[in-house]
Design an enzyme around this catalytic site. Structure first.
Site, PDB file in Angstrom:
ATOM      1  N   LYS A 238      56.952  31.001  47.933  1.00  0.00           N
ATOM      2  CA  LYS A 238      56.753  31.983  47.620  1.00  0.00           C
ATOM      3  C   LYS A 238      55.277  32.152  48.629  1.00  0.00           C
ATOM      4  O   LYS A 238      54.459  32.970  48.165  1.00  0.00           O
ATOM      5  CB  LYS A 238      57.200  32.213  46.784  1.00  0.00           C
ATOM      6  CG  LYS A 238      58.085  33.930  47.121  1.00  0.00           C
ATOM      7  CD  LYS A 238      57.264  35.159  48.372  1.00  0.00           C
ATOM      8  CE  LYS A 238      56.751  36.036  47.300  1.00  0.00           C
ATOM      9  NZ  LYS A 238      56.383  36.604  47.973  1.00  0.00           N
ATOM     10  N   SER A 292      46.780  38.573  42.729  1.00  0.00           N
ATOM     11  CA  SER A 292      46.382  39.753  41.520  1.00  0.00           C
ATOM     12  C   SER A 292      46.176  39.867  39.964  1.00  0.00           C
ATOM     13  O   SER A 292      47.165  38.855  39.002  1.00  0.00           O
ATOM     14  CB  SER A 292      46.895  41.182  41.786  1.00  0.00           C
ATOM     15  OG  SER A 292      48.310  41.141  41.324  1.00  0.00           O
ATOM     16  N   GLU A 294      46.715  41.259  37.704  1.00  0.00           N
ATOM     17  CA  GLU A 294      47.627  42.629  36.940  1.00  0.00           C
ATOM     18  C   GLU A 294      49.095  40.853  37.118  1.00  0.00           C
ATOM     19  O   GLU A 294      49.351  41.030  35.958  1.00  0.00           O
ATOM     20  CB  GLU A 294      48.242  43.396  38.135  1.00  0.00           C
ATOM     21  CG  GLU A 294      48.615  44.452  36.989  1.00  0.00           C
ATOM     22  CD  GLU A 294      48.853  45.857  38.596  1.00  0.00           C
ATOM     23  OE1 GLU A 294      48.288  45.638  39.402  1.00  0.00           O
ATOM     24  OE2 GLU A 294      49.816  46.367  37.889  1.00  0.00           O
ATOM     25  N   GLY A 296      49.278  38.209  37.682  1.00  0.00           N
ATOM     26  CA  GLY A 296      49.415  36.745  36.939  1.00  0.00           C
ATOM     27  C   GLY A 296      49.509  37.135  35.152  1.00  0.00           C
ATOM     28  O   GLY A 296      49.673  36.122  34.449  1.00  0.00           O
ATOM     29  N   GLU A 313      45.220  31.144  39.365  1.00  0.00           N
ATOM     30  CA  GLU A 313      44.193  31.835  40.143  1.00  0.00           C
ATOM     31  C   GLU A 313      43.741  33.037  41.400  1.00  0.00           C
ATOM     32  O   GLU A 313      44.317  33.773  41.591  1.00  0.00           O
ATOM     33  CB  GLU A 313      44.206  30.654  41.401  1.00  0.00           C
ATOM     34  CG  GLU A 313      42.580  30.345  42.054  1.00  0.00           C
ATOM     35  CD  GLU A 313      41.804  31.519  43.626  1.00  0.00           C
ATOM     36  OE1 GLU A 313      41.240  32.643  42.422  1.00  0.00           O
ATOM     37  OE2 GLU A 313      41.708  31.328  44.799  1.00  0.00           O
ATOM     38  N   CYS A 347      39.364  36.403  47.035  1.00  0.00           N
ATOM     39  CA  CYS A 347      38.617  36.024  45.143  1.00  0.00           C
ATOM     40  C   CYS A 347      37.211  36.255  45.049  1.00  0.00           C
ATOM     41  O   CYS A 347      36.630  36.083  43.894  1.00  0.00           O
ATOM     42  CB  CYS A 347      40.116  35.686  44.548  1.00  0.00           C
ATOM     43  SG  CYS A 347      39.396  33.755  45.702  1.00  0.00           S
ATOM     44  N   GLU A 444      37.319  44.863  41.694  1.00  0.00           N
ATOM     45  CA  GLU A 444      37.424  44.367  42.757  1.00  0.00           C
ATOM     46  C   GLU A 444      37.723  45.414  43.796  1.00  0.00           C
ATOM     47  O   GLU A 444      39.334  45.672  43.900  1.00  0.00           O
ATOM     48  CB  GLU A 444      38.398  42.925  42.850  1.00  0.00           C
ATOM     49  CG  GLU A 444      39.242  42.048  43.749  1.00  0.00           C
ATOM     50  CD  GLU A 444      40.094  40.578  43.761  1.00  0.00           C
ATOM     51  OE1 GLU A 444      41.138  41.281  43.089  1.00  0.00           O
ATOM     52  OE2 GLU A 444      39.236  39.653  44.107  1.00  0.00           O
TER      53      GLU A 444
HETATM   54  P1  NDP Z   1      49.497  40.630  44.019  1.00  0.00           P
HETATM   55  O1  NDP Z   1      49.335  40.293  43.173  1.00  0.00           O
HETATM   56  O2  NDP Z   1      50.631  41.428  43.660  1.00  0.00           O
HETATM   57  O3  NDP Z   1      50.841  39.265  45.178  1.00  0.00           O
HETATM   58  C1  NDP Z   1      50.102  37.906  45.676  1.00  0.00           C
HETATM   59  C2  NDP Z   1      51.092  36.953  44.990  1.00  0.00           C
HETATM   60  O4  NDP Z   1      52.476  37.366  44.311  1.00  0.00           O
HETATM   61  C3  NDP Z   1      52.275  37.637  46.875  1.00  0.00           C
HETATM   62  O5  NDP Z   1      52.900  36.197  47.275  1.00  0.00           O
HETATM   63  C4  NDP Z   1      53.015  38.802  46.427  1.00  0.00           C
HETATM   64  O6  NDP Z   1      54.524  38.593  46.861  1.00  0.00           O
HETATM   65  C5  NDP Z   1      53.800  38.053  44.931  1.00  0.00           C
HETATM   66  N1  NDP Z   1      54.262  39.009  43.743  1.00  0.00           N
HETATM   67  C6  NDP Z   1      53.776  40.470  43.367  1.00  0.00           C
HETATM   68  N2  NDP Z   1      54.837  41.147  42.493  1.00  0.00           N
HETATM   69  C7  NDP Z   1      55.227  39.507  41.775  1.00  0.00           C
HETATM   70  C8  NDP Z   1      55.807  39.423  40.566  1.00  0.00           C
HETATM   71  N3  NDP Z   1      56.140  40.098  40.155  1.00  0.00           N
HETATM   72  N4  NDP Z   1      56.396  37.844  40.076  1.00  0.00           N
HETATM   73  C9  NDP Z   1      56.368  36.807  41.648  1.00  0.00           C
HETATM   74  N5  NDP Z   1      55.226  37.096  42.051  1.00  0.00           N
HETATM   75  C10 NDP Z   1      55.223  38.099  42.457  1.00  0.00           C
HETATM   76  O7  NDP Z   1      48.516  40.659  45.262  1.00  0.00           O
HETATM   77  P2  NDP Z   1      48.393  42.083  46.548  1.00  0.00           P
HETATM   78  O8  NDP Z   1      49.264  41.796  47.345  1.00  0.00           O
HETATM   79  O9  NDP Z   1      49.639  43.249  46.006  1.00  0.00           O
HETATM   80  O10 NDP Z   1      47.199  42.366  45.608  1.00  0.00           O
HETATM   81  C11 NDP Z   1      46.452  43.118  45.071  1.00  0.00           C
HETATM   82  C12 NDP Z   1      45.369  42.580  44.769  1.00  0.00           C
HETATM   83  O11 NDP Z   1      45.347  41.751  43.840  1.00  0.00           O
HETATM   84  C13 NDP Z   1      44.164  42.995  45.701  1.00  0.00           C
HETATM   85  O12 NDP Z   1      43.402  44.152  45.813  1.00  0.00           O
HETATM   86  C14 NDP Z   1      43.290  42.622  45.283  1.00  0.00           C
HETATM   87  O13 NDP Z   1      42.852  42.517  44.308  1.00  0.00           O
HETATM   88  C15 NDP Z   1      44.256  41.482  44.568  1.00  0.00           C
HETATM   89  N6  NDP Z   1      44.569  39.943  45.097  1.00  0.00           N
HETATM   90  C16 NDP Z   1      43.805  38.718  45.193  1.00  0.00           C
HETATM   91  C17 NDP Z   1      44.044  38.164  45.415  1.00  0.00           C
HETATM   92  C18 NDP Z   1      43.404  36.079  45.309  1.00  0.00           C
HETATM   93  O14 NDP Z   1      42.826  35.534  46.166  1.00  0.00           O
HETATM   94  N7  NDP Z   1      43.211  35.866  43.964  1.00  0.00           N
HETATM   95  C19 NDP Z   1      44.378  37.575  46.816  1.00  0.00           C
HETATM   96  C20 NDP Z   1      45.512  38.775  46.909  1.00  0.00           C
HETATM   97  C21 NDP Z   1      45.516  40.206  46.195  1.00  0.00           C
HETATM   98  P3  NDP Z   1      54.736  39.997  47.720  1.00  0.00           P
HETATM   99  O15 NDP Z   1      53.131  40.145  49.138  1.00  0.00           O
HETATM  100  O16 NDP Z   1      55.696  40.181  48.391  1.00  0.00           O
HETATM  101  O17 NDP Z   1      54.675  41.598  47.293  1.00  0.00           O
END
Ligand code: NDP
Length: 533
Positions: A238, A292, A294, A296, A313, A347, A444
C-alpha cells in the site's frame, strides 16, 4: 549550554525570503526557483562566476531533465493478480505534482473488497507457486526486476521527482540506484537462505502486508518487496496516497519481468481505508510499516494478539555531533546532507546539530555560507538542491513547528532565496539559541529545518543526543577513532554514522528502537524479518 549567533529572521514564508543582512547576503546572487539567474551580469544567463569581495557567486542556466520520457496515464488501476484492474466500487482520487499543484493522474482508491481480493490472490500465489519455488528460480525473477529498474531508471527518476517533489539529482543518483541495488542484493540471498544463520530450514512467513510512506516511494517499495520475495513470501503493498506513481510503475516492471500473478499486488488508496483493512486482514501473516510513530502505534494495537509478525520503521530526531577536532569542511557538508537531503523529509535526518562550544561560531558561520549556495526550485532541474515539500499538510506541519521555534525563543535564519508562488515550498532554515526543551529540539519536523545546540564534553554530547523519545540514527564527526567507537557504544540509536551521514547500503541493516520502531531492513537482518525463525 546554548549560544546565540548574529542572525537574520525572515519575516514571511513561503514566498520571498528577505535577503540576508551582512556580508554573505551582499556577496551572493542566486538563481531563482525556475533556474533563471537573478542579479547576474551575464545577459546569456549562463554559468557565471562573479567576484564581489571574497565571495564568488554562480548563476546557472536552467538544466531541466526532460519530462517526455514518462508516459503518464490519465488514470491508474490497482495491480492485483498480475493485472491492472478497476477498484470494485470505482472510487478514485487525484495525485498532484507538489512543485506546481498540477494534477498528474487519477489513481484508484482501493476499498475493502479490493484488499480482500489482493490478499486472497497473494495467499494462493504464496502457497501454490512462490513458496514452493526453488530459491534459485525466485532469484532469477528478482535479478530481472533489478535489471529492468536499471534499464528504466531515467523514467523512474523523472516520475519520482514529479510525484514526490524531490530533486532529480537525488531520485536519479540515490532513490533509483538504491532500489535496484536492493533487488540485486536480495536476489543473491534467495538461494542461500539456509546459510543465512536462521537455522537449516528457514521458511517464509506467508503473505506480507506492507504500508509505505511518501518520502522515498520507490526506494521504500524496494526495501519492503525485495527481502520479502527473496524469502518466499508474497506481498500486498500500500503506497502513500500522495506518491502512488512509482509503485505502480514498479508493478508494471514486475509484470514485464513475468513474475507469477499474485506474487506482488499494489493497492493504492487512503491509509485509513485500504491501509487499515490490509493490516487487519486475517490473511496477512506479516505487517511491515514505515511512517509516523502515531500510525505505527495504532497498527501495533490493531494487530496485538493476532500472532502476526510486525516490523515498524517510524520517526526520528537524530543528533549530528561535531567535535572540535573534526574536519570542519567535511562536517559542514555532512550537516547539509544530514538535514537538507530530500528536503529533510527523512526519518533519520540529522535534524539536531550538536556542535562543540569551542567551534560553534565557526561551524554556524561556515554552514550559513554553504546554505547560501543551495539552489531551491524546480525538482526536474539538474542543478536543484532542494525541491518541494511533498504535500500541503506536511508544509503546514513544518510551518507550525518553525513558528513554535521562534515563539519559544530560538533564533531563526534562512538564506536569501525566492520560492515559487505555486506548490509547497519551505526555505532551508537554521535555528540557533535552541534549548533542549524547545519543541524544535524534541519533535520530528520532517522538513528542511535544523536546530543547533552546543555541548562541552563528550558526556554532555551523549546525554543531549539521547534526550529524545526516538532512537533511529546519529552522526559523529571527529578525528579520533577511539572517540567514535566510544560514542557509538553510548548513543541510543540504531544507526551511527562516523564522519558521514545518510549513507545507505542494502547490505547494512537499518532501523531503530524506542519510538523509532523495531525490526531491521537491509542486510541479513532484513531477510530475517521475513522468515519464520
Ligand atoms: P503516515 O504514518 O500517516 O503515513 C504512512 C503510511 O501509512 C501511508 O501509506 C499512509 O497512507 C498509511 N496510513 C495512514 N493511516 C493508516 C492506518 N490507520 N492504517 C494503515 N495505514 C495507514 O504519515 P503521514 O504521511 O501522515 O506523515 C505524518 C508524519 O509522519 C510526518 O510529518 C513525519 O513526521 C512522519 N513520517 C515518517 C516517515 C518515516 O520514514 N519514518 C515517513 C513519512 C512520514 P496515506 O498516505 O493514504 O495516509
Amino acid at each position: 549550554m546554548t549560544k546565540s549567533y548574529p542572525t537574520h529572521k525572515p519575516e514571511a514564508e513561503p514566498g520571498t525570503v528577505p535577503p540576508l543582512q551582512g556580508d554573505v547576503a551582499e556577496e551572493i546572487s542566486r538563481p531563482d526557483a525556475s533556474g533563471q539567474s537573478r542579479g547576474s551580469d551575464d545577459p546569456a544567463g549562463g554559468l557565471v562566476a562573479t567576484r564581489r569581495g571574497e565571495q564568488a557567486s554562480f548563476t546557472y542556466a536552467p538544466a531541466p531533465e526532460s519530462r517526455s520520457i514518462v508516459h503518464l496515464q490519465s488514470s491508474y488501476g490497482l495491480f492485483i493478480d498480475g493485472a491492472f484492474v478497476e477498484p470494485a466500487d470505482g472510487n478514485a482520487y487525484k495525485t498532484e505534482n507538489p512543485a506546481t499543484e498540477e494534477v498528474l493522474a487519477e489513481v484508484a482508491a482501493a476499498g475493502l473488497a479490493d484488499v480482500d481480493r489482493a490478499v486472497e490472490v497473494a495467499g494462493r500465489a504464496q502457497r501454490e507457486v512462490w513458496g514452493p519455488m526453488s530459491g534459485a528460480e525466485r532469484a532469477k525473477y528478482l535479478f530481472r526486476v533489478a535489471r529492468i529498474i536499471q534499464e528504466r531508471s531515467r523514467e523512474l527518476a523523472v516520475l519520482e521527482s514529479l510525484d514526490n517533489g524531490k530533486p532529480i539529482r537525488e531520485s536519479r543518483d540515490v532513490d533509483v540506484p538504491l532500489a535496484a541495488a536492493h533487488f540485486f542484493y536480495y536476489a543473491g540471498w534467495a538461494d542461500k537462505l539456509e546459510y543465512a544463520g536462521f537455522g537449516p530450514h528457514p521458511a517464509p512467513i506467508g503473505v506480507a502486508g506492507q504500508v509505505i510512506p511518501w518520502n522515498f516511494p520507490l526506494m521504500m517499495a524496494a526495501w519492503k518487496l525485495a527481502p520479502a520475495l527473496a524469502a518466499g513470501n508474497t506481498c500486498v503493498l500500500k503506497p502513500a496516497s500522495t506518491t502512488p506513481l512509482t509503485a505502480l510503475l514498479l508493478a508494471e516492471i514486475i509484470q514485464q519481468a513475468d513474475l507469477p500473478p499474485g506474487v506482488v499486488n499494489v493497492v493504492t488508496g487512503a491509509g485509513s481505508v485500504a491501509g487499515a483493512a490490509l493490516v487487519a486482514h486475517p490473511g496477512i501473516d506479516k505487517v511491515a510499516f514505515t511512517g509516523s510513530t502515531e500510525v505505527g502505534k495504532d497498527l501495533q494495537r490493531a494487530i496485538a494478539g493476532t500472532g502476526k509478525h510486525l516490523t515498524l520503521e517510524l520517526g526520528g530526531k537524530a543528533a549530528n555531533i561535531v567535535f572540535e577536532d573534526a574536519p570542519l569542511d567535511q562536517a559542514v557538508e555532512g550537516i547539509v546532507n544530514g538535514i537538507f537531503f530530500n528536503q529533510g523529509e527523512v526519518c533519520c535526518a540529522g535534524s539536531r546539530l550538536l556542535v562543540q562550544e569551542s567551534i560553534a561560531d565557526t561551524v554556524v558561520e561556515r554552514l550559513k555560507r554553504r546554505l547560501a549556495t543551495l539552489r531551491v526550485g524546480d525538482p526536474l532541474d539538474k542543478n536543484t538542491d532542494l525541491g518541494a515539500i511533498n504535500n500541503a499538510a506536511q508544509l503546514e506541519k513544518i510551518r507550525e513547528l518553525a513558528a513554535a521555534g521562534e515563539a519559544e525563543g530560538a533564533v531563526r535564519w534562512s538564506p536569501s532565496c525566492t520560492l515559487p508562488s505555486k506548490g509547497y515550498w519551505f526555505a532551508p532554515t537554521v535555528f540557533t539559541n535552541v534549548s533542549q526543551a524547545h519543541r524544535i529540539a524534541q519533535e520530528e519536523i520532517f522538513g528542511p529545518v535544523l536546530s543547533v545546540l552546543t555541548f562541552r564534553t563528550p558526556q554532555e554530547a551523549v546525554a543531549k543526543a539521547n534526550n529524545t523519545v526516538y532512537g533511529l540514527s546519529a552522526g559523529v564527526w571527529t578525528e579520533k577513532g577511539s572517540r567514535i567507537l566510544w560514542m557509538a557504544g553510548q548513543l541510543r540509536a540504531g544507526v551511527v554514522w562516523a564522519n558521514s551521514f545518510n549513507r545507505f547500503d542494502p547490505t547494512s541493516p537499518f532501523g531503530g528502537y524506542r519510538e523509532s520502531g523495531f525490526g531491521r531492513e537491509g542486510g541479513r537482518q532484513g531477510l530475517g524479518a521475513y522468515l519464520d525463525v
